[in-house]
Design a protein around this motif. Structure first.
Motif, short mmCIF file in Angstrom:
data_model
loop_
_atom_site.label_atom_id
_atom_site.label_comp_id
_atom_site.label_asym_id
_atom_site.label_seq_id
_atom_site.Cartn_x
_atom_site.Cartn_y
_atom_site.Cartn_z
N ALA A 233 4.68 17.60 -2.34
CA ALA A 233 5.09 18.19 -1.06
C ALA A 233 4.70 17.23 0.05
CB ALA A 233 4.42 19.55 -0.84
N GLN A 234 5.38 17.39 1.17
CA GLN A 234 5.19 16.47 2.30
C GLN A 234 4.42 17.16 3.42
OE1 GLN A 234 8.44 14.90 5.29
NE2 GLN A 234 8.61 13.78 3.36
N VAL A 235 3.51 16.41 4.02
CA VAL A 235 2.75 16.89 5.17
C VAL A 235 3.10 15.99 6.35
CG1 VAL A 235 0.47 17.36 6.13
CG2 VAL A 235 0.87 17.64 3.66
N VAL A 236 3.53 16.60 7.45
CA VAL A 236 3.88 15.87 8.67
C VAL A 236 2.90 16.29 9.76
CG1 VAL A 236 5.67 15.34 10.37
CG2 VAL A 236 6.31 15.84 7.99
N ARG A 237 2.26 15.30 10.37
CA ARG A 237 1.25 15.58 11.39
C ARG A 237 1.51 14.76 12.65
NH1 ARG A 237 -1.98 19.84 11.04
NH2 ARG A 237 -3.54 18.70 12.20
N GLN A 238 1.30 15.39 13.79
CA GLN A 238 1.31 14.71 15.08
C GLN A 238 -0.12 14.43 15.49
OE1 GLN A 238 3.95 13.81 16.92
NE2 GLN A 238 5.59 14.82 15.79
N LEU A 239 -0.43 13.17 15.78
CA LEU A 239 -1.77 12.80 16.24
C LEU A 239 -1.68 12.22 17.64
CD1 LEU A 239 -3.29 11.07 13.06
CD2 LEU A 239 -3.53 13.45 13.80
N ASP A 240 -2.65 12.56 18.45
CA ASP A 240 -2.70 12.03 19.81
C ASP A 240 -4.15 11.66 20.11
OD1 ASP A 240 -2.17 11.26 22.37
OD2 ASP A 240 -1.89 13.28 23.17
N ASP A 241 -4.56 10.53 19.57
CA ASP A 241 -5.92 10.03 19.71
C ASP A 241 -5.88 8.76 20.56
OD1 ASP A 241 -8.78 10.36 18.30
OD2 ASP A 241 -8.31 8.22 18.44
N VAL A 242 -6.99 8.42 21.17
CA VAL A 242 -7.04 7.20 21.99
C VAL A 242 -6.62 5.99 21.17
CG1 VAL A 242 -8.56 5.65 23.25
CG2 VAL A 242 -8.84 8.13 23.50
N ASN A 243 -7.05 5.94 19.92
CA ASN A 243 -6.77 4.78 19.08
C ASN A 243 -5.66 5.00 18.06
OD1 ASN A 243 -9.06 3.03 20.00
ND2 ASN A 243 -10.24 4.77 19.24
N LEU A 244 -5.14 6.22 18.00
CA LEU A 244 -4.17 6.53 16.96
C LEU A 244 -3.29 7.69 17.42
CD1 LEU A 244 -3.55 5.64 14.00
CD2 LEU A 244 -4.97 7.54 13.25
N SER A 245 -2.03 7.40 17.67
CA SER A 245 -1.13 8.47 18.11
C SER A 245 0.25 8.25 17.50
CB SER A 245 -1.03 8.50 19.64
OG SER A 245 -0.48 7.29 20.13
N GLY A 246 0.98 9.34 17.36
CA GLY A 246 2.33 9.28 16.81
C GLY A 246 2.52 10.31 15.72
N THR A 247 3.66 10.23 15.06
CA THR A 247 3.98 11.10 13.94
C THR A 247 3.66 10.39 12.64
OG1 THR A 247 5.77 12.16 15.18
CG2 THR A 247 5.80 12.41 12.79
N PHE A 248 2.88 11.03 11.81
CA PHE A 248 2.50 10.45 10.52
C PHE A 248 2.84 11.45 9.42
CE2 PHE A 248 -0.19 8.51 13.68
CZ PHE A 248 -0.22 7.17 13.31
N PHE A 249 3.28 10.95 8.30
CA PHE A 249 3.52 11.83 7.17
C PHE A 249 2.92 11.21 5.91
CE2 PHE A 249 6.90 8.87 6.22
CZ PHE A 249 7.08 8.96 4.85
N PHE A 250 2.60 12.05 4.98
CA PHE A 250 2.24 11.60 3.65
C PHE A 250 2.70 12.67 2.67
CE2 PHE A 250 -1.46 13.89 5.27
CZ PHE A 250 -1.78 14.75 4.23
N GLU A 251 2.78 12.29 1.40
CA GLU A 251 3.19 13.25 0.38
C GLU A 251 2.05 13.41 -0.62
OE1 GLU A 251 7.87 13.36 0.16
OE2 GLU A 251 7.13 11.35 -0.27
N ILE A 252 1.74 14.66 -0.93
CA ILE A 252 0.69 14.93 -1.88
C ILE A 252 1.35 15.22 -3.22
CG2 ILE A 252 0.53 17.37 -1.11
CD1 ILE A 252 -2.58 16.99 -1.80
N VAL A 253 0.92 14.48 -4.24
CA VAL A 253 1.59 14.46 -5.53
C VAL A 253 0.59 14.80 -6.62
CG1 VAL A 253 2.97 13.06 -7.12
CG2 VAL A 253 3.09 12.62 -4.65
N SER A 254 0.97 15.71 -7.50
CA SER A 254 0.14 15.98 -8.67
C SER A 254 0.24 14.80 -9.62
CB SER A 254 0.61 17.26 -9.35
OG SER A 254 -0.19 17.54 -10.48
N PHE A 255 -0.89 14.34 -10.16
CA PHE A 255 -0.89 13.14 -11.00
C PHE A 255 0.07 13.26 -12.18
CE2 PHE A 255 -2.54 10.92 -14.78
CZ PHE A 255 -2.40 9.61 -14.34
N THR A 256 0.20 14.44 -12.74
CA THR A 256 1.10 14.62 -13.89
C THR A 256 2.56 14.38 -13.51
OG1 THR A 256 1.23 17.00 -13.46
CG2 THR A 256 -0.45 16.25 -15.02
N GLU A 257 2.87 14.41 -12.22
CA GLU A 257 4.24 14.23 -11.75
C GLU A 257 4.46 12.87 -11.08
OE1 GLU A 257 6.57 16.32 -12.35
OE2 GLU A 257 5.40 18.05 -13.03
N LEU A 258 3.44 12.00 -11.14
CA LEU A 258 3.52 10.75 -10.39
C LEU A 258 4.67 9.87 -10.84
CD1 LEU A 258 2.42 8.81 -8.27
CD2 LEU A 258 0.78 7.97 -9.97
#
Length: 318
Positions: A233-258
């Motif tokens: 499944a995919q996780v989409v996050r908005q970050l607004d930090d002094v050193n890190l801002s923007g839209t970031f996504f990552f996908e969390i994958v079960s090892f058996t499905e890699l």
């Protein structure tokens, strides 16, 4: 007390997660990639060295470098979580988080954005519809904007996001930003070298969290919530930090499905991308662009690129 047995050593290592990293690397190696375990990068915020559990970087030309070619960079960032406890991604059925092309594709040198007279607002990813290629991260994947861990407490399952941001989301965003910062800007004057191949270049970053346990989604609408066990499944996050801002996504994958994930998400997309670029090499040809789209706004850089391509074709540079 004596020395630990082989089984005790394996058991101890299994609890640390180091074996999971090696197993993940082996899956990628089996698919023909060249993974590095424990890849270091510098944290721009603290100046300290951090590590990506498994990192893969691959560059490949599509087309004939002496005629017209694109260059594709693929970067795969893998964080490993050695837990059998489930992860849950929570989102909305009706209007889940979305990604723009730029959130996945970095246009390191895109000729079309030089603003040609007949098509001043074009881009190669938009013109060639990268987002319609099977495997594009916005397609056919459940996604949400909240990631939680399940754990048992006093015989009852609990869900919380304690430390998820600090131990997964924020470090992953830092790793993504670090990898993207390692790219280059072909429009910068110090890159205008006569021996530079100077091919249209695009970079794709795949941020992946591999967990030893299962992955679930909970999608919510006005009628209620739907729970599903999913391979990833995919996780989409908005970050607004002094050193890190923007839209970031990552996908969390079960090892058996890699392995299936690599086939579906990475290799299917890259295969389709290479095919689409091969069918549209005219967009990597400055003479064709000039003849069909007119003069570009960024004329000085365009003429430099055209000169480099002409020299390659004449065999004076390789």
């Amino acid at each position: 007390m004596g020395l630990p047995s082989e089984d005790q050593i394996i058991s101890a290592l299994d609890q640390t997660g180091f074996l999971l990293e090696q197993r993940v690397a082996q899956v990628f190696a089996k698919k023909g990639w060249a993974p590095s375990v424990g890849w270091p990068f510098r944290d721009k915020e603290t100046g300290k060295s951090r590590e990506i559990d498994v990192f893969i970087s691959n560059g490949e030309f599509v087309g004939d470098l002496n005629l017209a070619a694109f260059f594709i960079n693929t970067h795969i960032i893998v964080e490993c979580k050695n837990t059998q406890n489930p992860f849950v991604v929570v989102g909305s059925k009706d209007h889940g988080p979305s990604l723009a092309i730029d959130d996945f594709c970095d246009s390191e040198f895109d000729p079309l954005v030089m603003g040609f007279e007949k098509d001043p607002y074009a881009s190669t990813p938009g013109k060639l519809r990268f987002h319609d290629i099977p495997g594009w991260p916005q397609k056919e994947t459940a996604r949400g904007n909240q990631l939680l861990r399940m754990h048992q407490q006093s015989g009852t399952w609990k869900a919380d996001n304690a430390n998820v941001h600090d131990s997964i989301q924020y470090p992953m965003a830092k790793a993504i930003q670090s990898v993207r910062d390692e790219g280059f800007d072909y429009y910068a004057s110090d890159r205008w070298r006569e021996d530079d191949p100077l091919s249209p270049s695009f970079a794709f970053v795949y941020p992946i969290v591999v967990t030893a346990g299962p992955v679930f989604t909970v999608l919510v609408d006005a009628q209620g919530s739907t729970v599903s066990q999913v391979p990833w499944a995919q996780v989409v996050r908005q970050l607004d930090d002094v050193n890190l801002s923007g839209t970031f996504f990552f996908e969390i994958v079960s090892f058996t499905e890699l392995e299936r994930y690599i086939d579906f998400r990475i290799e299917q997309f890259l295969s389709g991308l290479y095919r689409r670029l091969s069918e549209n090499l005219r967009f990597a040809d400055p003479d064709w662009l000039l003849a069909n789209l007119g003069r570009p706004h960024a004329e000085a850089f365009f003429e430099h690129w055209r000169k480099v391509v002409a020299a390659r074709r004449a065999g004076t540079i390789t």
